[in-house]
Design a protein around this motif. Structure first.
Motif, PDB file in Angstrom:
ATOM      1  N   THR A  78       1.054  27.317 -16.298  1.00  0.00           N
ATOM      2  CA  THR A  78      -0.146  28.137 -16.480  1.00  0.00           C
ATOM      3  C   THR A  78      -0.760  28.589 -15.155  1.00  0.00           C
ATOM      4  N   LEU A  79      -0.400  27.910 -14.064  1.00  0.00           N
ATOM      5  CA  LEU A  79      -0.915  28.279 -12.742  1.00  0.00           C
ATOM      6  C   LEU A  79       0.247  28.440 -11.761  1.00  0.00           C
ATOM      7  N   PRO A  80       0.953  29.567 -11.823  1.00  0.00           N
ATOM      8  CA  PRO A  80       2.140  29.747 -10.991  1.00  0.00           C
ATOM      9  C   PRO A  80       1.863  29.691  -9.484  1.00  0.00           C
ATOM     10  N   ASN A  81       0.618  29.923  -9.075  1.00  0.00           N
ATOM     11  CA  ASN A  81       0.304  29.865  -7.651  1.00  0.00           C
ATOM     12  C   ASN A  81       0.335  28.426  -7.099  1.00  0.00           C
ATOM     13  N   LEU A  82       0.572  27.467  -7.958  1.00  0.00           N
ATOM     14  CA  LEU A  82       0.687  26.067  -7.518  1.00  0.00           C
ATOM     15  C   LEU A  82       2.073  25.729  -6.968  1.00  0.00           C
ATOM     16  N   GLU A  83       3.009  26.684  -7.057  1.00  0.00           N
ATOM     17  CA  GLU A  83       4.386  26.391  -6.647  1.00  0.00           C
ATOM     18  C   GLU A  83       4.496  25.880  -5.211  1.00  0.00           C
ATOM     19  N   PRO A  84       3.818  26.478  -4.225  1.00  0.00           N
ATOM     20  CA  PRO A  84       3.923  25.925  -2.865  1.00  0.00           C
ATOM     21  C   PRO A  84       3.395  24.490  -2.764  1.00  0.00           C
ATOM     22  N   ALA A  85       2.279  24.208  -3.434  1.00  0.00           N
ATOM     23  CA  ALA A  85       1.726  22.852  -3.422  1.00  0.00           C
ATOM     24  C   ALA A  85       2.680  21.878  -4.116  1.00  0.00           C
ATOM     25  N   ALA A  86       3.262  22.327  -5.228  1.00  0.00           N
ATOM     26  CA  ALA A  86       4.213  21.477  -5.956  1.00  0.00           C
ATOM     27  C   ALA A  86       5.429  21.177  -5.101  1.00  0.00           C
ATOM     28  N   THR A  87       5.925  22.173  -4.397  1.00  0.00           N
ATOM     29  CA  THR A  87       7.088  21.966  -3.525  1.00  0.00           C
ATOM     30  C   THR A  87       6.765  20.959  -2.433  1.00  0.00           C
ATOM     31  N   LEU A  88       5.596  21.103  -1.824  1.00  0.00           N
ATOM     32  CA  LEU A  88       5.166  20.156  -0.801  1.00  0.00           C
ATOM     33  C   LEU A  88       5.052  18.745  -1.383  1.00  0.00           C
ATOM     34  N   LYS A 121       0.839  -1.205   0.000  1.00  0.00           N
ATOM     35  CA  LYS A 121       0.000   0.000   0.000  1.00  0.00           C
ATOM     36  C   LYS A 121       0.871   1.251   0.000  1.00  0.00           C
ATOM     37  N   LEU A 122       1.994   1.193   0.714  1.00  0.00           N
ATOM     38  CA  LEU A 122       2.913   2.334   0.741  1.00  0.00           C
ATOM     39  C   LEU A 122       3.478   2.603  -0.652  1.00  0.00           C
ATOM     40  N   SER A 123       3.808   1.540  -1.365  1.00  0.00           N
ATOM     41  CA  SER A 123       4.326   1.689  -2.722  1.00  0.00           C
ATOM     42  C   SER A 123       3.267   2.280  -3.653  1.00  0.00           C
ATOM     43  N   LYS A 124       2.035   1.819  -3.498  1.00  0.00           N
ATOM     44  CA  LYS A 124       0.955   2.367  -4.324  1.00  0.00           C
ATOM     45  C   LYS A 124       0.721   3.843  -4.000  1.00  0.00           C
ATOM     46  N   PHE A 125       0.820   4.200  -2.727  1.00  0.00           N
ATOM     47  CA  PHE A 125       0.679   5.602  -2.335  1.00  0.00           C
ATOM     48  C   PHE A 125       1.818   6.433  -2.920  1.00  0.00           C
ATOM     49  N   ASN A 126       3.028   5.872  -2.908  1.00  0.00           N
ATOM     50  CA  ASN A 126       4.176   6.549  -3.503  1.00  0.00           C
ATOM     51  C   ASN A 126       3.937   6.806  -4.990  1.00  0.00           C
ATOM     52  N   THR A 127       3.433   5.812  -5.696  1.00  0.00           N
ATOM     53  CA  THR A 127       3.144   5.980  -7.124  1.00  0.00           C
ATOM     54  C   THR A 127       2.088   7.059  -7.327  1.00  0.00           C
ATOM     55  N   LEU A 128       1.053   7.060  -6.498  1.00  0.00           N
ATOM     56  CA  LEU A 128       0.024   8.096  -6.592  1.00  0.00           C
ATOM     57  C   LEU A 128       0.639   9.485  -6.379  1.00  0.00           C
ATOM     58  N   CYS A 129       1.498   9.613  -5.382  1.00  0.00           N
ATOM     59  CA  CYS A 129       2.176  10.895  -5.126  1.00  0.00           C
ATOM     60  C   CYS A 129       3.016  11.315  -6.324  1.00  0.00           C
ATOM     61  N   GLN A 130       3.717  10.359  -6.924  1.00  0.00           N
ATOM     62  CA  GLN A 130       4.544  10.675  -8.087  1.00  0.00           C
ATOM     63  C   GLN A 130       3.685  11.170  -9.250  1.00  0.00           C
ATOM     64  N   VAL A 131       2.558  10.501  -9.490  1.00  0.00           N
ATOM     65  CA  VAL A 131       1.676  10.877 -10.598  1.00  0.00           C
ATOM     66  C   VAL A 131       1.081  12.268 -10.357  1.00  0.00           C
ATOM     67  N   VAL A 132       0.547  12.494  -9.160  1.00  0.00           N
ATOM     68  CA  VAL A 132      -0.053  13.791  -8.851  1.00  0.00           C
ATOM     69  C   VAL A 132       0.996  14.907  -8.980  1.00  0.00           C
ATOM     70  N   THR A 133       2.217  14.627  -8.536  1.00  0.00           N
ATOM     71  CA  THR A 133       3.286  15.622  -8.639  1.00  0.00           C
ATOM     72  C   THR A 133       3.584  15.960 -10.095  1.00  0.00           C
ATOM     73  N   VAL A 134       3.658  14.953 -10.946  1.00  0.00           N
ATOM     74  CA  VAL A 134       3.889  15.209 -12.379  1.00  0.00           C
ATOM     75  C   VAL A 134       2.756  16.068 -12.936  1.00  0.00           C
ATOM     76  N   LEU A 135       1.524  15.754 -12.582  1.00  0.00           N
ATOM     77  CA  LEU A 135       0.387  16.548 -13.078  1.00  0.00           C
ATOM     78  C   LEU A 135       0.490  18.004 -12.627  1.00  0.00           C
ATOM     79  N   VAL A 136       0.821  18.218 -11.354  1.00  0.00           N
ATOM     80  CA  VAL A 136       0.943  19.592 -10.846  1.00  0.00           C
ATOM     81  C   VAL A 136       2.095  20.315 -11.532  1.00  0.00           C
ATOM     82  N   VAL A 137       3.214  19.629 -11.737  1.00  0.00           N
ATOM     83  CA  VAL A 137       4.358  20.247 -12.423  1.00  0.00           C
ATOM     84  C   VAL A 137       3.981  20.602 -13.863  1.00  0.00           C
ATOM     85  N   LEU A 138       3.229  19.737 -14.529  1.00  0.00           N
ATOM     86  CA  LEU A 138       2.826  20.010 -15.910  1.00  0.00           C
ATOM     87  C   LEU A 138       1.864  21.194 -15.996  1.00  0.00           C
TER      88      LEU A 138
END
Length: 186
Positions: A146-156, A125-142
């Protein structure tokens, strides 16, 4: 060996990777985002169809995680190159952590298979959560150009990826150290 719809979706996901990389290289953030999302949909669909239509296969057990790793590794590498990204950049050290963890798991799995005959090692489950975090992070970075105010969330999210990557890598090592060799049938 039978090619099922889920297996074809995994192959399609692998085929989207070069298009995703080209979109990132060309500075086409929206196209890269769409391709990454389509690849994510194929990932969700292949698992859903495999379970619902009873199309789970040994080939699929290999293709699905390989397709996931190719996509995520490509995303982390390409989004950590400063000249290619106009939004939040993935730090190289996080990309190295992500790749090193995956390589460690593959090497350990091969060693277990060759030395002990252990072939079934499902993700935790930890590995699956890690994969989810990686995917969400890529989406936020992408989306970040266009949404520079996402920088704090992306850093987190990036620090969360680093933490879950390290944690799940250590957890895999712990789990593998506790596996017992299957009985030898004569």
């Amino acid at each position: 060996m039978k090619f099922t719809i889920p297996n074809l979706l995994s192959v399609l996901r692998m085929g989207l990777v070069p298009l995703f990389i080209i979109a990132v290289l060309d500075g086409q953030a929206l196209r890269a985002l769409i391709l990454f999302l389509v690849a994510g949909v194929t990932d969700a669909l292949d698992g859903f169809i495999a379970r619902i239509a009873n199309q789970q296969s040994l080939l699929g057990a290999y293709l699905d995680p390989i397709a996931d790793k190719i996509l995520l590794t490509s995303a982390y590498i390409s989004l950590s190159i400063p000249s290619l990204n106009h939004g939040v950049q993935i730090p190289v050290w996080i990309t190295v952590l992500v790749i090193a963890r995956d390589l460690l798991i593959v090497v350990m799995a091969v060693i277990l298979a060759l030395a002990s005959g252990i072939r079934n090692f499902p993700p935790s489950k930890l590995s699956k959560f890690n994969t989810l975090c990686q995917v969400v992070t890529v989406l936020v970075v992408l989306v970040s150009p266009t949404l520079p105010n996402l920088e704090p969330a992306a850093t987190l999210l990036l620090y969360l990826v680093a933490f879950t990557t390290l944690s799940s890598g250590l957890h895999y090592m712990f789990r593998m150290s506790r596996l017992e060799r299957p009985p030898v049938v004569s």
